[in-house]
Motif scaffolding. Structure first.
Motif, PDB file in Angstrom:
ATOM      1  N   ASP A   1       7.038   6.517   3.338  1.00 51.28           N
ATOM      2  CA  ASP A   1       5.778   6.957   2.478  1.00 51.28           C
ATOM      3  C   ASP A   1       5.518   5.869   1.230  1.00 51.28           C
ATOM      4  OD1 ASP A   1       4.996   9.304   3.835  1.00 51.28           O
ATOM      5  OD2 ASP A   1       6.386  10.325   2.538  1.00 51.28           O
ATOM      6  N   ARG A   2       6.659   5.085   1.198  1.00 51.33           N
ATOM      7  CA  ARG A   2       6.726   4.326  -0.023  1.00 51.33           C
ATOM      8  C   ARG A   2       5.413   3.525  -0.269  1.00 51.33           C
ATOM      9  NH1 ARG A   2      10.303   2.165   3.973  1.00 51.33           N
ATOM     10  NH2 ARG A   2       9.984   0.096   4.115  1.00 51.33           N
ATOM     11  N   ASP A   3       4.865   2.816   0.508  1.00 49.64           N
ATOM     12  CA  ASP A   3       4.055   1.900   0.541  1.00 49.64           C
ATOM     13  C   ASP A   3       2.400   2.433   0.074  1.00 49.64           C
ATOM     14  OD1 ASP A   3       4.867  -0.896   0.904  1.00 49.64           O
ATOM     15  OD2 ASP A   3       5.252   0.192   2.942  1.00 49.64           O
ATOM     16  N   GLN A   4       2.239   3.753   0.915  1.00 47.72           N
ATOM     17  CA  GLN A   4       1.314   4.438   0.465  1.00 47.72           C
ATOM     18  C   GLN A   4       1.120   5.194  -0.904  1.00 47.72           C
ATOM     19  OE1 GLN A   4      -0.810   6.994   3.360  1.00 47.72           O
ATOM     20  NE2 GLN A   4       0.705   6.349   5.024  1.00 47.72           N
ATOM     21  N   LEU A   5       2.262   5.539  -1.086  1.00 45.67           N
ATOM     22  CA  LEU A   5       2.750   6.203  -2.726  1.00 45.67           C
ATOM     23  C   LEU A   5       2.328   5.535  -3.704  1.00 45.67           C
ATOM     24  CD1 LEU A   5       3.504   8.692  -4.378  1.00 45.67           C
ATOM     25  CD2 LEU A   5       5.619   7.787  -4.061  1.00 45.67           C
ATOM     26  N   THR A   6       2.887   4.041  -3.439  1.00 41.47           N
ATOM     27  CA  THR A   6       2.783   2.921  -4.535  1.00 41.47           C
ATOM     28  C   THR A   6       1.336   2.729  -4.659  1.00 41.47           C
ATOM     29  OG1 THR A   6       5.088   2.187  -3.989  1.00 41.47           O
ATOM     30  CG2 THR A   6       3.488   0.783  -5.210  1.00 41.47           C
TER      31      THR A   6
END
Length: 311
Positions: free
Chosen positions: A13-18
């Motif tokens: 999820d890291r890119d969407q969360l960022t």
């Protein structure tokens, strides 16, 4: 409509969360964004919070997902209950930050996703059996803390959940370094540059007597943490002897700091002051600052307040 799912954060999820975090940062402060590494590091530890971070016993991050898209996320902290923890934080749970997409024609169920995530946040706090529940908006970016007035959709989620603003309000101000006063000689007054508590300190002295000082932090844009914050610095402390009010001393201090900031390649300077301190706000606006936003600090969940829809 595809079903909403609230679940623990996964590394995928890291890119969407960022992206979601940076959408909220961009609404508060110009030309600042955070990297994926910054966000992931913040989920594990907050070294900048050197007083409160060691008190944290447990951290968890939750996301609301729909159509394979992260539409809301929250980071929760549980503080220890032992005597080493500050009294107000002892045995407390906190929604450290909460982000979500605002309602839009192409995302009409955004409020539903936010409320579903908030219900799970409160359920997690209940399982922790915390003494008190706090909420904030402390994203891992400069100037983003409390609940900025630029996020009415987050305020609405908090208030629907029963959180109330019980703290103070701070004004965040910004100035272009080019607009700050130019250095002007003042007979008998010198400016001394030293290391201060919160950055480089510029002290105005008349002989051996300190008339006032300003401290400037130029380390906001550490490249390993922030993708875009170059040219930004903040005022860590500003103090003027009340006897010097009306003498223009604050302009003299800021002029000395501005000359240094130009050498550092800094083009924007920010300051934070209590909304109740009209004298200091007048000093800053008179020296070239303008209001960027206001942020409300101190949100607490009050039992018996408004309830979440569907509870």
């Amino acid at each position: 409509m595809p079903a909403l799912e609230v679940r623990p954060f996964r590394r995928a999820d890291r890119d969407q969360l960022t992206d979601l975090v940076n959408m909220h940062v961009a609404a508060v402060v110009p030309r600042v964004s955070v990297s994926v590494n910054t966000v992931l590091s913040d989920l594990e530890r907050q070294p900048g919070e050197f007083i409160t971070d060691p008190w944290v016993a447990e951290r968890t991050t939750l996301v609301a997902e729909q159509r394979d898209c992260v539409v809301a996320a929250a980071h929760l902290l549980r503080y220890r209950a032992d005597a080493a923890v500050g009294e107000s934080y002892r045995d407390a749970a906190e929604i450290n930050w909460f982000v979500c997409r605002p309602a839009a024609s192409f995302w009409p169920d955004a409020d539903q996703a936010a409320d579903l995530l908030m219900r799970e946040c409160l359920a997690r706090c209940a399982r922790w059996n915390a003494r008190v529940r706090y909420a904030d908006g402390a994203l891992p970016a400069p100037l983003v803390y409390g609940l900025p007035r630029n996020w009415p959709h987050i305020r609405a989620v908090y208030e629907r959940a029963g959180f109330q603003h019980v703290g103070d309000t701070e004004v965040i101000l910004i100035a272009r370094v080019a607009d700050l006063p130019e250095p002007e000689p003042r007979p008998g007054v010198t400016i001394e540059r030293t290391l201060g508590e919160c950055g480089t300190r510029f002290t105005a002295r008349a002989g051996t007597r300190a008339l006032g000082f300003v401290e400037i932090d130029t380390a906001l844009a550490r490249p390993e943490r922030h993708a875009r914050a170059a040219g930004l610095a903040d005022i860590g402390n500003l103090h003027i002897d009340p006897a010097q009010y009306g003498t223009g001393l604050e302009r003299r201090l800021l002029a000395g700091a501005a000359d240094w900031l130009r050498l550092c390649g800094v083009d924007r300077l920010v300051a934070y002051e209590s909304a109740a301190d009209s004298t200091m706000l007048d000093h800053l606006t008179g020296a070239g600052f303008r209001e960027l936003t206001r942020t409300d600090r101190g949100w607490e969940h009050r039992p018996g307040g408004p309830q979440m829809p569907g509870r």
